[in-house]
Design an enzyme around this catalytic site. Structure first.
Site, short mmCIF file in Angstrom:
data_model
loop_
_atom_site.label_atom_id
_atom_site.label_comp_id
_atom_site.label_asym_id
_atom_site.label_seq_id
_atom_site.Cartn_x
_atom_site.Cartn_y
_atom_site.Cartn_z
N HIS A 1 -8.98 3.80 -0.42
CA HIS A 1 -7.57 3.47 -0.58
C HIS A 1 -7.30 2.75 -1.89
O HIS A 1 -7.01 1.56 -1.92
CB HIS A 1 -7.13 2.62 0.63
CG HIS A 1 -5.70 2.23 0.61
ND1 HIS A 1 -4.72 2.94 -0.03
CD2 HIS A 1 -5.07 1.17 1.19
CE1 HIS A 1 -3.56 2.33 0.14
NE2 HIS A 1 -3.74 1.26 0.87
N LYS B 1 -9.59 7.29 5.22
CA LYS B 1 -10.93 7.09 5.78
C LYS B 1 -11.99 7.56 4.79
O LYS B 1 -12.94 6.85 4.52
CB LYS B 1 -11.01 7.83 7.12
CG LYS B 1 -12.36 7.91 7.78
CD LYS B 1 -12.86 6.59 8.33
CE LYS B 1 -13.88 6.00 7.40
NZ LYS B 1 -14.74 4.99 7.98
N CYS C 1 -12.72 1.43 9.55
CA CYS C 1 -12.03 0.98 8.34
C CYS C 1 -12.14 2.04 7.26
O CYS C 1 -13.17 2.70 7.12
CB CYS C 1 -12.64 -0.31 7.82
SG CYS C 1 -12.70 -1.62 9.06
N CYS D 1 0.81 -1.22 0.00
CA CYS D 1 0.00 0.00 0.00
C CYS D 1 0.84 1.27 0.00
O CYS D 1 0.31 2.37 -0.09
CB CYS D 1 -0.95 -0.02 1.19
SG CYS D 1 -2.06 -1.44 1.13
#
Lengths: 480, 401
Positions: free
Chosen positions: B344, B340, B213, B88
């Site tokens: 992502h 958030k 998440c 990531c």
């Protein structure tokens, strides 16, 4: 020095499916099932099969005993995960036995476990033979077999030394009496009428075998202290015993109420249970029926009290969780097409060449110990993980299966695919050194916390439905 | 100690697509969207770009491997394009490639572009992905939230924090980021949420609930970099330069050696320390004005505040609850809404963070602009899991020479 049973053990899965839950779901279809709604049956977790249960029973049997005395491993079951791959070979690897042992799979009859034991008793010499037997049969919904069966395993170590029980005599008959059968490529048993099985099968074949046995042994029915004979039919074992002159009190409980019949393993499960209770000098008669009959007569020695399994049948029966969810039982046994979600679709292909290279790591849970700094690590690698060492090529094989570990971090995960959500896993840190992020099994989220002691158990890692391959690894479960 | 790259490279232009469920857009549409903005901002022609670094992560469900998807999407004139995949943190690592090319003199103008289409899987959450032939035989059956959730257990055990206190602190992190995201038109999620909503949301992986998440989105971001001298010659004023770029990669100690306690990121501590050194920052709590961190999960952000040496060890929950990291706090964290609210899209996230810094440092962040224009901003981009990861830290700031 004499020959006989050197050690014994068993394994009964923790979940006990309540028969009333099975009956409640199925009696609409077959109201006759209502009479069988009593007690509970052992129910394997989704990640257990005959191989993993055999490994668990073998570990229960062997404890801390030196495994180098073992020269052969037998595995008997009618529910082996592989039709062509030596299932006993997986057991050998999981137990970290040396490669120069023999391996045998026994199958195709309900007496396979006892037959394997008889073979082993004949063959065992200076090196011992480990006989394991396990069963996890698939049964049709609403069938009597679903209610009477249980999942479980037993293991006996046979050889020369100081046995807990010696073989006095044995007798066998082979008769093509087809009370039930499971054809190739068919998932479930096909069974004939119970009254016929009783009258023409058990009541004729077993007594004939016992007559041969008693003649060979020079023994009489009244000498028998423990009569072990699995049978799911009512009024069979008792009358056979009576006819043979065996006292009513000698007839062993079949564990029907608390475990169910573990198929090919059950004679050995019951035998292991009887050994827990046997006193020096007592005679134990073990009988298994299936296209004939095997009957083995043992005498407990004065060592009977000094060799005990780690948990034994009684210990495993106490490690118990009531299960009332019949739907879960169906799902675990692939008896229902459950919506597993797209996350379950990930390709689980196994590179067999890689598995072979890493078989001691994966199947044997063998890590490494640095010969320079003594640090333990899993998996074993070329360079020591200790940041203050980092030595090259110093890792000696070090087994992790039997060392104590504790939870360092954990979660209960509802997102990742699991056959039994939430998936519980976390970092387990071993007291002696080393750690692993590992799946937990036989656990509920409320049981886990930082610091909890965990045992390592050999389980199914996952199943590749595309290629029919089961892969195994180790998981952590709350310690005994 | 190497001299480092401080002030050797300037950001000439940046672009960022709208993040979200871009059902109607292909990855190349998103690339073009981010690139056109950057090119316009840089004030150059496409053909002036001499080399490119292209970050994507999950090629199985995305554009495939290699540098070709970027070269083809933008019709780059057969220049060098390298695909970067580093979990990531891929986006920041692509930026590192471009910045190093310029710093070394190998290229005058270089491009870093990251993109990810995550929403072509058919289900929520990060896509399932391969873990390697051997790893798949023994690694725990863990999801991303499940791996990160374990920080909570270990952090609580180490600092003797109750379940409830930790849950409230991480809930505040998410409430704060949603508040910030509500002021950002490019964010995927632009809704405010309440503490109650966060605390009562369904649990994804104990103790992380749905709002702990980050979102899952499609998006792209890019940067065009050059030297400060060239930037000036192209007429740029208010130049933003790179002060530090550090990457720290786990070597298996956390996963295999009992010296790591599971409550923090060993790599983030190393990367941030080296970045401060490279940038000449001695007291980050005093000198850093703004931070964008890898808040894949609320608990990640919480412990990262300590790993960046901004909150003292064991004090992050107090700083968080005191509003230290709120948009009107001392050092705002995720002033753009963070992962958030942006979600992502893996290859893009690191560049998206730098994009926000770039806007804030120039005073161009619109309604969410920090009133007192910041001078030094830090981004933190993390990939992998707490027990085995890659961590990028970048520091960018105004070029004062």
């Amino acid at each position: 020095m004499s020959k006989g049973i050197l050690a014994y053990g068993a394994y009964i899965p923790m979940r006990r499916l309540q028969r009333k839950a099975i009956v409640a779901a199925n009696s609409w279809f077959n109201s006759a099932l209502k009479s069988q709604a009593k007690g509970e049956r052992a129910m394997a977790n989704w990640d257990e099969d005959s191989v993993t249960m055999a490994v668990a029973a073998a570990r229960d049997c062997l404890g801390e005993r030196d495994r180098n005395e073992i020269g052969a491993v037998h595995l008997a079951s009618t529910s082996l995960p592989f039709a062509d791959r030596l299932n006993a070979g997986i057991v050998v690897n999981a137990l970290n036995l040396p490669e120069n042992v023999a391996g045998h799979d026994h199958s195709a009859t309900q007496r396979a476990g006892l037959s394997a034991l008889a073979d082993a008793l004949g063959a065992a010499g200076k090196s011992a033979i480990l006989v394991t037997s396990a069963e996890k049969r698939r049964t049709k919904s609403a069938s009597p077999l679903e209610l009477s069966s249980g999942d479980g395993a037993a293991a006996l170590l046979v050889g020369e030394g100081e046995p807990v029980a010696e073989l006095v005599a044995s007798a066998s008959r082979t008769v093509d009496f087809v009370d039930h059968y499971r054809g190739e490529n068919v998932a479930f048993d096909y069974t004939w009428e119970e009254r016929w099985i009783r009258d023409e099968g058990y009541n004729k074949i077993v007594p004939a075998t016992l007559r041969d046995l008693f003649a060979k042994a020079g023994a009489r029915g009244e000498d028998i202290a423990h009569f072990v004979m699995p049978c799911t039919l009512a009024k069979v074992a008792g009358p056979i015993a009576k006819k043979a002159g065996i006292a009513e009190g000698a007839v062993r409980d079949t564990l029907a109420g608390v475990c169910g019949d573990t198929g090919a393993a059950h004679a050995l499960v019951m035998f292991a249970h009887a050994l827990e209770a046997a006193k020096p000098g007592e005679l134990i008669l073990v009988v298994a029926f299936g296209q004939g009959c095997d009957a083995l007569l043992f005498r407990a020695t004065d060592k009977i009290a000094s060799v005990k399994p780690t948990r034994g049948v009684s210990g495993w029966l106490k490690r118990r969780r009531e299960e009332t969810n019949y739907q879960k039982f169906l799902a675990f046994n692939d008896n229902i097409e459950i919506e597993r979600g797209m996350r379950s679709e990930v390709d689980k292909a196994t590179a067999l060449s890689s598995l072979y290279r890493n078989r001691n790591t994966i199947t044997g849970f063998m890590g490494g110990k640095c010969s320079v700094c003594g640090t333990l690590q899993f998996p074993k690698t070329n360079v020591c993980v200790n940041p203050n060492c980092n030595a090259f090529h110093t890792q000696e094989p070090y087994p992790f299966a039997d060392i104590e570990g504790r939870i360092m971090s954990y979660t209960a995960d509802n997102l990742t695919y699991s056959a039994d959500p939430p998936a519980c896993y976390g970092m387990v840190q071993f007291d002696a050194g080393g750690r692993i992020m590992i799946d937990f099994t036989d656990v509920t989220p409320d049981e886990i916390d930082v610091g909890k002691k965990m045992d390592m158990v050999f389980r199914i890692k996952d199943y590749d439905p595309q290629r029919g391959f089961t892969r195994y690894f180790w998981k952590a479960t709350p310690a005994a | 100690m190497a001299r480092g790259i401080k002030d050797k490279v300037a950001i000439l232009g940046m672009g960022c697509s709208k993040f979200g469920e871009r059902w109607d857009k292909e990855a190349d549409d998103l690339m073009v969207e981010a690139f056109e903005e950057a090119l316009k901002d840089a004030g150059i022609e496409k053909n002036q770009i001499e080399a490119a670094w292209f970050s994507t992560a999950i090629e199985e469900q995305h554009v495939g491997k290699s540098g070709t998807p970027l070269a083809v999407a933008l019709r780059l004139p057969q220049i060098a394009v390298t695909r970067v995949e580093n979990f990531c943190a891929s986006g920041t690592d692509a930026f590192r490639g471009a910045v190093y090319a310029v710093a070394s003199g190998a290229a005058d103008i270089a491009l870093a572009l990251g993109v990810e289409k995550l929403k072509d899987t058919g289900y929520g959450g990060l896509p399932q992905r391969g873990r390697g032939v051997l790893n798949s035989m023994w690694w725990a059956n863990a999801s991303a939230p499940g791996n990160f959730a374990q920080l909570a257990a270990a952090y609580r055990a180490k600092h003797n924090v109750s379940k409830e206190d930790l849950k409230r602190a991480i809930a505040h992190v998410s409430v704060k980021s949603h508040d910030n995201g509500s002021r950002n038109p490019k964010a995927h999620l632009q809704n405010k949420v309440t503490m109650e909503q966060v605390l009562e949301a369904p649990i994804v992986a104990e103790p992380l609930g749905l709002f702990d998440c980050c979102g899952v989105s499609d998006g792209s971001a890019c940067a065009i970099v050059t030297t400060p001298e060239i930037a000036r010659s192209l007429g740029k004023k208010d130049i933003i330069s790179v002060k530090a770029l550090q990457l720290s990669v786990s070597n298996g100690v956390e996963a295999q050696h009992n010296s790591w306690d599971g409550s923090h990121f060993a790599t983030a501590r190393v990367a941030s320390k080296k970045a401060y050194q490279e940038a000449g920052v001695t007291n980050p709590r005093e000198e850093i004005d703004l931070i964008e961190v890898h808040d894949c999960f609320s608990v990640t952000e919480l412990v990262t505040m300590e790993d960046l040496h901004i909150s003292a060890e064991g004090r992050a929950i107090y700083d968080v609850m005191d509003g230290f990291y709120d948009h009107d706090g001392t050092i705002p964290c995720q002033i753009d809404g963070g992962l958030k609210c942006f979600g992502h899209p893996i290859g893009a996230s690191g560049l998206r963070m730098i994009y926000e810094m770039y806007l804030q440092l120039q005073g161009k962040a619109g309604p969410r602009q920090r009133a007192k224009a910041p001078r030094l901003g830090l981004t933190h981009n993390l990939g992998g899991f707490p027990h085995q990861n890659v961590c990028s830290v970048s520091i960018v700031g105004r070029y004062d020479r």
